[in-house]
Scaffold this motif. Sequence first.
Motif, PDB file in Angstrom:
ATOM      1  N   LEU A  70      14.865  -2.769  23.248  1.00  0.00           N
ATOM      2  CA  LEU A  70      14.438  -1.760  22.275  1.00  0.00           C
ATOM      3  C   LEU A  70      15.056  -0.401  22.577  1.00  0.00           C
ATOM      4  O   LEU A  70      15.318   0.385  21.668  1.00  0.00           O
ATOM      5  CB  LEU A  70      12.911  -1.666  22.251  1.00  0.00           C
ATOM      6  CG  LEU A  70      12.211  -2.927  21.753  1.00  0.00           C
ATOM      7  CD1 LEU A  70      10.714  -2.824  21.969  1.00  0.00           C
ATOM      8  CD2 LEU A  70      12.548  -3.193  20.295  1.00  0.00           C
ATOM      9  N   LEU A  71      15.307  -0.141  23.840  1.00  0.00           N
ATOM     10  CA  LEU A  71      15.975   1.112  24.199  1.00  0.00           C
ATOM     11  C   LEU A  71      17.421   1.093  23.742  1.00  0.00           C
ATOM     12  O   LEU A  71      17.945   2.106  23.271  1.00  0.00           O
ATOM     13  CB  LEU A  71      15.886   1.344  25.695  1.00  0.00           C
ATOM     14  CG  LEU A  71      14.467   1.450  26.235  1.00  0.00           C
ATOM     15  CD1 LEU A  71      14.484   1.643  27.732  1.00  0.00           C
ATOM     16  CD2 LEU A  71      13.713   2.568  25.553  1.00  0.00           C
ATOM     17  N   HIS A  72      18.051  -0.064  23.870  1.00  0.00           N
ATOM     18  CA  HIS A  72      19.414  -0.191  23.355  1.00  0.00           C
ATOM     19  C   HIS A  72      19.420  -0.021  21.835  1.00  0.00           C
ATOM     20  O   HIS A  72      20.306   0.619  21.280  1.00  0.00           O
ATOM     21  CB  HIS A  72      20.011  -1.542  23.735  1.00  0.00           C
ATOM     22  CG  HIS A  72      20.371  -1.655  25.181  1.00  0.00           C
ATOM     23  ND1 HIS A  72      21.051  -0.675  25.868  1.00  0.00           N
ATOM     24  CD2 HIS A  72      20.162  -2.656  26.073  1.00  0.00           C
ATOM     25  CE1 HIS A  72      21.245  -1.059  27.121  1.00  0.00           C
ATOM     26  NE2 HIS A  72      20.709  -2.253  27.269  1.00  0.00           N
ATOM     27  N   LEU A  73      18.417  -0.593  21.187  1.00  0.00           N
ATOM     28  CA  LEU A  73      18.308  -0.446  19.735  1.00  0.00           C
ATOM     29  C   LEU A  73      18.092   1.020  19.363  1.00  0.00           C
ATOM     30  O   LEU A  73      18.736   1.536  18.443  1.00  0.00           O
ATOM     31  CB  LEU A  73      17.164  -1.304  19.195  1.00  0.00           C
ATOM     32  CG  LEU A  73      16.898  -1.231  17.700  1.00  0.00           C
ATOM     33  CD1 LEU A  73      18.109  -1.683  16.898  1.00  0.00           C
ATOM     34  CD2 LEU A  73      15.664  -2.067  17.344  1.00  0.00           C
ATOM     35  N   ALA A  88      11.062   4.554  15.757  1.00  0.00           N
ATOM     36  CA  ALA A  88      10.314   3.303  15.625  1.00  0.00           C
ATOM     37  C   ALA A  88      10.588   2.379  16.807  1.00  0.00           C
ATOM     38  O   ALA A  88       9.663   1.761  17.350  1.00  0.00           O
ATOM     39  CB  ALA A  88      10.668   2.616  14.306  1.00  0.00           C
ATOM     40  N   ALA A  89      11.844   2.297  17.230  1.00  0.00           N
ATOM     41  CA  ALA A  89      12.182   1.444  18.376  1.00  0.00           C
ATOM     42  C   ALA A  89      11.553   1.978  19.661  1.00  0.00           C
ATOM     43  O   ALA A  89      11.018   1.208  20.471  1.00  0.00           O
ATOM     44  CB  ALA A  89      13.704   1.333  18.528  1.00  0.00           C
ATOM     45  N   LEU A  90      11.588   3.304  19.855  1.00  0.00           N
ATOM     46  CA  LEU A  90      10.965   3.892  21.043  1.00  0.00           C
ATOM     47  C   LEU A  90       9.453   3.707  21.033  1.00  0.00           C
ATOM     48  O   LEU A  90       8.849   3.429  22.071  1.00  0.00           O
ATOM     49  CB  LEU A  90      11.313   5.382  21.149  1.00  0.00           C
ATOM     50  CG  LEU A  90      12.733   5.706  21.577  1.00  0.00           C
ATOM     51  CD1 LEU A  90      12.967   7.213  21.516  1.00  0.00           C
ATOM     52  CD2 LEU A  90      13.027   5.168  22.963  1.00  0.00           C
ATOM     53  N   ALA A  91       8.846   3.850  19.869  1.00  0.00           N
ATOM     54  CA  ALA A  91       7.399   3.666  19.770  1.00  0.00           C
ATOM     55  C   ALA A  91       7.022   2.219  20.086  1.00  0.00           C
ATOM     56  O   ALA A  91       6.020   1.968  20.771  1.00  0.00           O
ATOM     57  CB  ALA A  91       6.908   4.054  18.381  1.00  0.00           C
ATOM     58  N   ALA A 134      10.338   7.831  30.131  1.00  0.00           N
ATOM     59  CA  ALA A 134       9.300   6.994  30.717  1.00  0.00           C
ATOM     60  C   ALA A 134       9.541   5.528  30.385  1.00  0.00           C
ATOM     61  O   ALA A 134       9.423   4.657  31.244  1.00  0.00           O
ATOM     62  CB  ALA A 134       7.922   7.433  30.209  1.00  0.00           C
ATOM     63  N   VAL A 135       9.892   5.263  29.152  1.00  0.00           N
ATOM     64  CA  VAL A 135      10.143   3.887  28.736  1.00  0.00           C
ATOM     65  C   VAL A 135      11.352   3.334  29.469  1.00  0.00           C
ATOM     66  O   VAL A 135      11.337   2.196  29.957  1.00  0.00           O
ATOM     67  CB  VAL A 135      10.315   3.803  27.196  1.00  0.00           C
ATOM     68  CG1 VAL A 135      10.809   2.449  26.777  1.00  0.00           C
ATOM     69  CG2 VAL A 135       8.993   4.123  26.518  1.00  0.00           C
ATOM     70  N   ARG A 136      12.424   4.130  29.587  1.00  0.00           N
ATOM     71  CA  ARG A 136      13.620   3.669  30.313  1.00  0.00           C
ATOM     72  C   ARG A 136      13.281   3.320  31.747  1.00  0.00           C
ATOM     73  O   ARG A 136      13.708   2.290  32.262  1.00  0.00           O
ATOM     74  CB  ARG A 136      14.708   4.742  30.290  1.00  0.00           C
ATOM     75  CG  ARG A 136      15.544   4.753  29.051  1.00  0.00           C
ATOM     76  CD  ARG A 136      16.810   5.587  29.258  1.00  0.00           C
ATOM     77  NE  ARG A 136      16.533   6.960  29.620  1.00  0.00           N
ATOM     78  CZ  ARG A 136      16.346   7.953  28.760  1.00  0.00           C
ATOM     79  NH1 ARG A 136      16.413   7.734  27.479  1.00  0.00           N
ATOM     80  NH2 ARG A 136      16.102   9.173  29.179  1.00  0.00           N
TER      81      ARG A 136
END
Length: 146
Positions: A70-73, A88-91, A134-136
């Motif tokens: 999703l991070l790549h997206l 949207a992808a990050l969420a 944070a997600v990464r």
Amino acid sequence: MARRAADRYLLRGELLVALRTLIAAGDADRAAEVMAAMPAGRIDGLDAVDVGAIVDGLSDEAVAAHPGVLLHLARAHEIAVDYARREAALARAAAILGADADAGNGDGLTAADPIGAGDHAHPAALSRARQARAVRRRAGVRPGPR
């Protein structure tokens, strides 16, 4: 058989063909694993539509197991200047990882953390930047060149 074919495609630098081969063979988890493990620079050359089609071909379980896809997206959409889809992808990644950048999410980031100057000066951009970092970190994705 599909894994061997996909590995050969990867050796030749044909990432999209490798991922499509794995998805078509029903090995979405392996496709997500391969994609999530790719450095961001390798994904940067792909079109956001292609990256989106790959992610759409993955099962929810595969995406949950490898949220780096999703991070790549999100990055592909950012490069394509499609910020709504990026958000949207990050969420979606944050929901999977349980990241809550504003309240602190266990990785040491809080709303008081400085991000830097530039376009991150807007409070909403600060929150999105913290959330993306944070997600990464939680997904184990290495940042690519800017």
